[in-house]
Enzyme design. Structure first.
Site, PDB file in Angstrom:
ATOM      1  N   GLU A 122      -6.024  -7.807   5.089  1.00  0.00           N
ATOM      2  CA  GLU A 122      -5.472  -8.596   3.983  1.00  0.00           C
ATOM      3  C   GLU A 122      -5.511 -10.095   4.284  1.00  0.00           C
ATOM      4  O   GLU A 122      -4.796 -10.883   3.665  1.00  0.00           O
ATOM      5  CB  GLU A 122      -4.032  -8.166   3.689  1.00  0.00           C
ATOM      6  CG  GLU A 122      -3.042  -8.400   4.811  1.00  0.00           C
ATOM      7  CD  GLU A 122      -2.935  -7.220   5.774  1.00  0.00           C
ATOM      8  OE1 GLU A 122      -1.885  -7.106   6.445  1.00  0.00           O
ATOM      9  OE2 GLU A 122      -3.888  -6.413   5.850  1.00  0.00           O
TER      10      GLU A 122
ATOM     11  N   ASN B 129       0.833  -1.212   0.000  1.00  0.00           N
ATOM     12  CA  ASN B 129       0.000   0.000   0.000  1.00  0.00           C
ATOM     13  C   ASN B 129       0.863   1.256   0.000  1.00  0.00           C
ATOM     14  O   ASN B 129       0.540   2.245  -0.674  1.00  0.00           O
ATOM     15  CB  ASN B 129      -0.928  -0.002   1.220  1.00  0.00           C
ATOM     16  CG  ASN B 129      -2.226  -0.739   0.966  1.00  0.00           C
ATOM     17  OD1 ASN B 129      -2.675  -0.853  -0.167  1.00  0.00           O
ATOM     18  ND2 ASN B 129      -2.845  -1.240   2.025  1.00  0.00           N
TER      19      ASN B 129
END
Length: 302
Positions: free
Chosen positions: A219, A184
């Site tokens: 995740e 990210n």
């Protein structure tokens, strides 16, 4: 609409059937309450028009039986009675009837009742549809389209109870995308969302039709594998890991140079009878061991 008319008087039955069919609805008939109850269970009509006084099962008993069923779609009940006293009307409504018509039957009056019934049953059908949609939305992860934690808790509870009852094995696999925070940071959250969708789709495509794939959080993803031992479960998850690698999603923050995941597998079996919560804890510990061993691999719980 599908309309069931129940009346032990053949003349009244013919009049009611003609009125229903002239109103444009499908009609089935029963000559007593027992036959009406059997037809209701077999066909689930939208409307029941029933005489109050019938052999085998009277109209009030039929009303109570229908209401006790609590089907998803609402059945509108019209009670036919030659006894128009307030007590008779009240007892019918208390038994579950929505409306009443006094005998001898006036076809026009029945037609007006069917118009009301159509509005009410349509409204209930719409509400049932919206309830199904909301229920599905409440159990679906909006990002990936997978089931969420709420659906997982429901499914896992049922699977665990069934497996314990029948002596069947099952496995769970907890998967976590490796170094996702750095992904990210490097590529942005929009790219991160796309990567999670890709991993989710790959896991779902690799799983069997009977398997469950859930977004566990962030995740993390969880696979629930009915009638699957830990060896078979590990092989399935390793195939999923290879499929994610084949996506070749670049990840400069991972030593492999591309996106992958680590996974921990645990299983319920005759030799390992533990709670579903314990299985999740064991899978989490195995996942931690896979991370500690260098990531990008699948580990079995001890």
């Amino acid at each position: 609409m599908r309309v069931l008319v129940a009346d032990d008087d053949p003349g009244s039955l013919l009049v009611a059937r003609a009125a229903v069919e002239r109103s444009g609805h499908d009609c089935m008939t029963a000559a007593d309450g027992g036959e009406a109850w059997a037809l209701f269970q077999a066909h689930r009509p939208d409307v029941v028009v029933t005489d109050r006084m019938m052999p085998v099962m009277d109209g009030l008993e039929l009303c109570r039986a229908i209401r006790a069923e609590e089907p998803e779609l609402y059945t509108y009940i019209v009670l036919l009675t030659s006894q128009g006293s307030r007590d008779d009307v009240l007892s019918g409504l208390e038994a579950g009837a929505d409306d009443y018509v006094t005998k001898p039957l006036d076809p026009f009056v029945l037609h007006t009742r069917l118009l009301v019934a159509l509005r009410i049953t349509t409204l209930h059908a719409d509400l049932a549809h919206y309830r199904r949609v909301l229920s599905e939305q409440a159990r679906t992860d909006p990002l990936t389209g997978l089931h969420n934690r709420l659906k997982l808790s429901e499914d896992l509870e049922q699977l665990h109870a069934r497996s314990a009852r029948h002596g069947e094995e099952y496995s769970v696999a907890l998967c976590d995308v490796d170094n996702f925070k750095s992904y990210n940071d490097l590529y942005g959250h929009q790219a991160g969302d796309l990567a999670l969708r890709a991993v989710a789709s790959t896991l779902a495509a690799t799983a069997r039709r009977t398997d469950g794939v859930y977004r566990f959080g962030g995740e993390e993803f969880l696979l629930v594998l009915p009638r699957q031992g830990v060896i078979g479960a590990r092989a399935l998850v390793e195939r999923a890991l290879c499929a994610v690698r084949d996506l070749a999603i670049p990840h400069a923050g991972d030593p492999s140079g591309q996106l992958g995941f680590s996974a921990g597998v645990s299983g319920f079996s005759a030799g390992h009878v533990v709670s579903a919560e314990m299985l999740l804890n064991e899978a989490d510990a195995a996942l931690y061991a896979a991370k500690a061993a260098g990531r990008n691999q699948v580990m079995l719980a001890p």
